[in-house]
Design an enzyme around this catalytic site. Structure first.
Site, PDB file in Angstrom:
ATOM      1  N   LYS A 197      47.233  29.827  48.985  1.00  0.00           N
ATOM      2  CA  LYS A 197      47.344  30.508  47.682  1.00  0.00           C
ATOM      3  C   LYS A 197      47.645  31.998  47.889  1.00  0.00           C
ATOM      4  CE  LYS A 197      42.376  31.268  47.732  1.00  0.00           C
ATOM      5  NZ  LYS A 197      41.070  30.669  47.378  1.00  0.00           N
ATOM      6  N   TYR A 215      46.171  65.845  49.133  1.00  0.00           N
ATOM      7  CA  TYR A 215      45.706  66.013  47.751  1.00  0.00           C
ATOM      8  C   TYR A 215      44.228  66.391  47.718  1.00  0.00           C
ATOM      9  CZ  TYR A 215      49.978  63.979  45.839  1.00  0.00           C
ATOM     10  OH  TYR A 215      51.272  63.728  45.485  1.00  0.00           O
TER      11      TYR A 215
HETATM   12  C1  LIG Z   1      40.359  30.304  48.568  1.00  0.00           C
HETATM   13  C2  LIG Z   1      39.599  29.044  48.695  1.00  0.00           C
HETATM   14  C3  LIG Z   1      39.309  28.523  49.966  1.00  0.00           C
HETATM   15  C4  LIG Z   1      39.612  29.253  51.253  1.00  0.00           C
HETATM   16  O1  LIG Z   1      38.649  30.263  51.428  1.00  0.00           O
HETATM   17  P1  LIG Z   1      38.647  31.184  52.756  1.00  0.00           P
HETATM   18  O2  LIG Z   1      37.408  31.984  52.635  1.00  0.00           O
HETATM   19  O3  LIG Z   1      39.880  32.021  52.670  1.00  0.00           O
HETATM   20  O4  LIG Z   1      38.664  30.273  53.901  1.00  0.00           O
HETATM   21  C5  LIG Z   1      38.696  27.277  50.022  1.00  0.00           C
HETATM   22  N1  LIG Z   1      38.355  26.608  48.894  1.00  0.00           N
HETATM   23  C6  LIG Z   1      38.599  27.106  47.664  1.00  0.00           C
HETATM   24  C7  LIG Z   1      38.188  26.320  46.469  1.00  0.00           C
HETATM   25  C8  LIG Z   1      39.211  28.346  47.522  1.00  0.00           C
HETATM   26  O5  LIG Z   1      39.434  28.833  46.299  1.00  0.00           O
END
Ligand SMILES: *Cc1c(COP(=O)(O)O)cnc(C)c1O
Length: 359
Positions: free
Chosen positions: A35, A255
């Site tokens: 994702k 800045y």
């Molecule tokens: C994002 C997500 C993961 C992966 O999590 P990580 O901490 O990046 O390994 C697994 N399960 C769900 C439901 C998620 O939303």
């Protein structure tokens, strides 16, 4: 000349880290979570490099469609499921599996008159309190799901760990027990573990594990870094020096003049800033790799530039290479200095940063 600012993506690191997940959870199938544009590494690029996985996890139908349009045929799981009736035709068209976490989704499935049943991961809220049916509601919901013609059988069950990044958490074993309790009389595949579960909680591995951030080389824990878990950084964010200037003792840098030169000294300017996704909150002292050696960031991060203290490298020249995170400088270190996590920095690299892919 074009700007030197680059995100170099090492496909070999993605493959290596997937192998690490296999070794850590040898009896489980792997849903590689890609994702958020593959945690900033490119959705299709990450998925193709991780083609050894058994399935992919994405957050939206758009991401699922992009993977299918790129010719990826492996199972894809929508981690947040669908939200409206019109999504169901796309779910069928793209052949994606859906997390079912809310009554509103169940109502849509019960009203659905589509032909093909949809593969579902029924989500139990065992303590994360974000998505999922409560343990109390679960038996009634399960009855409805089993009766629903639009849901393919057998079901799969999923839950998400809230505190697995803390290896001493008492919450994690409690969450695992709750899922097993709910699944006791069911013929269902189970999934619990995120990256932290994969690396630190073997009892969470069950049928499917869902590693995300570890695949990109980042440790999912409150302390430590990826290399300490034999992970390799998949992204190296780099740039170069575009100016080397000499200032007098007492001169203020950047800045608001938040940093003052304690002596006459050289200061370098690096072509990268918050407009590239480098965190503006990184304070003076945040490490930056110049010519492979650490120098501290000084003053405020600007949109396109940041300054570094060259007292340890007074011979540094315009054009010298700089690494902001990745090979030689774990993103976790930069993130902790900036009060965030590696996940956010990787996801936040701006579109204007050129991507260079290495096999
Ligand atoms: C994002 C997500 C993961 C992966 O999590 P990580 O901490 O990046 O390994 C697994 N399960 C769900 C439901 C998620 O939303």
């Amino acid at each position: 000349m074009s700007r030197a600012t680059r995100a170099v993506i090492a496909l070999s690191a993605l493959r290596h880290n997937l192998q690490r997940a296999r070794e850590a959870a040898p009896h489980s199938r792997i849903m590689a979570v890609v994702k958020a544009n593959g945690y900033g590494h490119g959705l299709v690029r990450a998925a193709e490099a991780l083609s050894g996985a058994d399935a992919y996890g994405v957050s939206s139908l758009d991401e699922a469609a992009e993977l299918r349009d790129a010719g990826i045929t492996a199972p894809i799981v929508l981690l947040e499921g669908f939200t409206r009736a019109s999504d169901l035709s796309a779910v069928r068209e793209y052949g994606v599996q859906c997390v079912l976490h809310h009554r509103s989704q169940l109502a849509l499935l019960e009203a659905d008159r589509g032909e093909a049943p949809i593969a579902v991961w029924l989500k139990l809220d065992t303590g994360m309190h974000r998505l999922g049916f409560s343990v109390e509601d679960f038996p009634a919901i399960l009855g409805r799901v089993l009766d629903c013609a639009s849901v393919a059988k057998p079901l799969r069950l999923i839950t998400h760990l809230a505190q697995a990044d803390d290896p001493d958490s008492a919450e994690t074993p409690r969450q695992i027990d709750l899922l097993h309790g709910a699944a006791a009389d069911l013929d269902a595949e189970l999934s619990i573990a995120n990256s932290a579960g994969v690396l630190a909680w073997p009892q969470s591995h069950v049928d499917w594990v869902r590693p995300g951030v570890m695949l990109y080389g980042v440790a999912p824990f409150v302390a430590g870094t990826g290399p300490e878990h034999a992970l390799r950084p998949a992204m190296t964010l780099s740039s170069e020096l575009i100016a080397v200037n000499r200032y007098r003792r007492g001169d203020r840098i950047g800045y608001a003049g938040t940093w003052r030169c304690p002596e006459d000294m050289h200061v370098g300017v690096v072509a990268i800033g918050y407009g590239d996704g480098y965190p503006r909150h990184a304070p003076s002292g945040t490490p930056v790799l110049l010519n492979g050696r650490r120098v501290p960031l000084i003053g405020r991060v600007s949109m396109d530039m940041l300054s570094v203290d060259l007292r340890s490298q007074p011979q540094a020249r315009v054009g010298d290479p700089v690494v902001l995170w990745g090979e030689g400088l774990p993103v976790e270190e930069v993130a902790r200095m900036a009060g965030t996590i590696g996940y956010e920095l990787l996801c936040g690299v701006a579109p204007r940063v050129k991507v260079e892919v290495r096999a």
